[in-house]
Motif scaffolding. Structure first.
Motif, PDB file in Angstrom:
ATOM      1  N   MET A   1       0.848  -1.186   0.000  1.00 38.72           N
ATOM      2  CA  MET A   1       0.000   0.000   0.000  1.00 38.72           C
ATOM      3  C   MET A   1       0.891   1.246   0.000  1.00 38.72           C
ATOM      4  O   MET A   1       1.871   1.316   0.737  1.00 38.72           O
ATOM      5  CB  MET A   1      -0.909  -0.014   1.239  1.00 38.72           C
ATOM      6  N   ASP A   2       0.548   2.202  -0.839  1.00 34.16           N
ATOM      7  CA  ASP A   2       1.279   3.464  -0.866  1.00 34.16           C
ATOM      8  C   ASP A   2       1.100   4.195   0.453  1.00 34.16           C
ATOM      9  O   ASP A   2       0.040   4.112   1.083  1.00 34.16           O
ATOM     10  CB  ASP A   2       0.765   4.364  -1.992  1.00 34.16           C
ATOM     11  N   LYS A   3       2.148   4.925   0.856  1.00 31.73           N
ATOM     12  CA  LYS A   3       2.105   5.678   2.103  1.00 31.73           C
ATOM     13  C   LYS A   3       2.277   7.165   1.826  1.00 31.73           C
ATOM     14  O   LYS A   3       2.919   7.556   0.852  1.00 31.73           O
ATOM     15  CB  LYS A   3       3.233   5.234   3.039  1.00 31.73           C
ATOM     16  N   VAL A   4       1.698   7.965   2.707  1.00 31.09           N
ATOM     17  CA  VAL A   4       1.928   9.399   2.697  1.00 31.09           C
ATOM     18  C   VAL A   4       2.396   9.779   4.097  1.00 31.09           C
ATOM     19  O   VAL A   4       1.806   9.352   5.087  1.00 31.09           O
ATOM     20  CB  VAL A   4       0.672  10.204   2.267  1.00 31.09           C
ATOM     21  N   TYR A   5       3.492  10.527   4.183  1.00 31.87           N
ATOM     22  CA  TYR A   5       4.071  10.937   5.455  1.00 31.87           C
ATOM     23  C   TYR A   5       3.702  12.389   5.720  1.00 31.87           C
ATOM     24  O   TYR A   5       4.032  13.270   4.921  1.00 31.87           O
ATOM     25  CB  TYR A   5       5.596  10.795   5.416  1.00 31.87           C
ATOM     26  N   LEU A   6       3.012  12.622   6.823  1.00 32.19           N
ATOM     27  CA  LEU A   6       2.669  13.989   7.200  1.00 32.19           C
ATOM     28  C   LEU A   6       3.709  14.515   8.177  1.00 32.19           C
ATOM     29  O   LEU A   6       4.194  13.780   9.031  1.00 32.19           O
ATOM     30  CB  LEU A   6       1.283  14.049   7.846  1.00 32.19           C
ATOM     31  N   THR A   7       4.023  15.788   8.047  1.00 34.37           N
ATOM     32  CA  THR A   7       4.979  16.421   8.952  1.00 34.37           C
ATOM     33  C   THR A   7       4.222  17.027  10.138  1.00 34.37           C
ATOM     34  O   THR A   7       3.006  17.209  10.097  1.00 34.37           O
ATOM     35  CB  THR A   7       5.747  17.546   8.239  1.00 34.37           C
TER      36      THR A   7
END
Length: 153
Positions: A1-7
């Motif tokens: 699954m693709d991931k998105v990293y939030l700051t």
């Protein structure tokens, strides 16, 4: 699954955006969903003038895309919500099953009105939050969970 990293910066901006919307709702109390919803819930409590904060812990996920059969409340909400305007705060509404359980518990405690606020939501969720900032079909990695905790023995 693709991931998105939030700051941290993105999360903080999202929390302030939620606070702006919640000022119009004027909740009496915040219910933070442990674990992911606690940081946004605490921040919102402070930003909105130290609103009372209650906690509920519901276990559902075992890992990325790995869930238990159904969500289970491990720490119930303590106290009375009778006739209160409640906002339930979580990090993400993914399947919506955790939020369904929490909404049910808040109703049982007599809340007059219930709204849901999440930083993010998935397009397939069964509970579309009343307030949210991000919409994505990716696995979201929040800054408080980005690095594994290392312990020394």
């Amino acid at each position: 699954m693709d991931k998105v990293y939030l700051t941290w910066w993105q999360v903080d901006r999202a929390i302030f955006a939620l606070a702006d919307k919640l000022r119009e709702y004027k909740p009496d109390v915040i219910v933070g969903v442990a674990r992911g919803g606690l940081i946004p819930a605490v921040r919102l409590s402070h930003i909105l003038g130290d609103l009372p904060l209650k906690v509920i812990d519901v276990k559902f996920y075992k890992g990325i895309d790995e869930r238990a059969e159904k969500p289970v409340i491990t720490i119930p909400i303590h106290g009375d919500l009778k006739d209160k305007k409640v906002v339930i705060v979580d990090d993400v509404s993914d399947t919506g099953k955790t939020l369904e359980v929490v909404i049910g518990e808040v109703k049982k405690l007599g809340a007059r009105e219930i709204k849901v606020a999440c930083l993010a939501m998935k397009p397939w969720t069964s509970v579309v939050p009343d307030y949210y900032v991000f919409r994505t079909d990716k696995w979201i990695v929040f800054p408080w969970e980005e690095f594994p905790v290392v312990t020394k023995e």
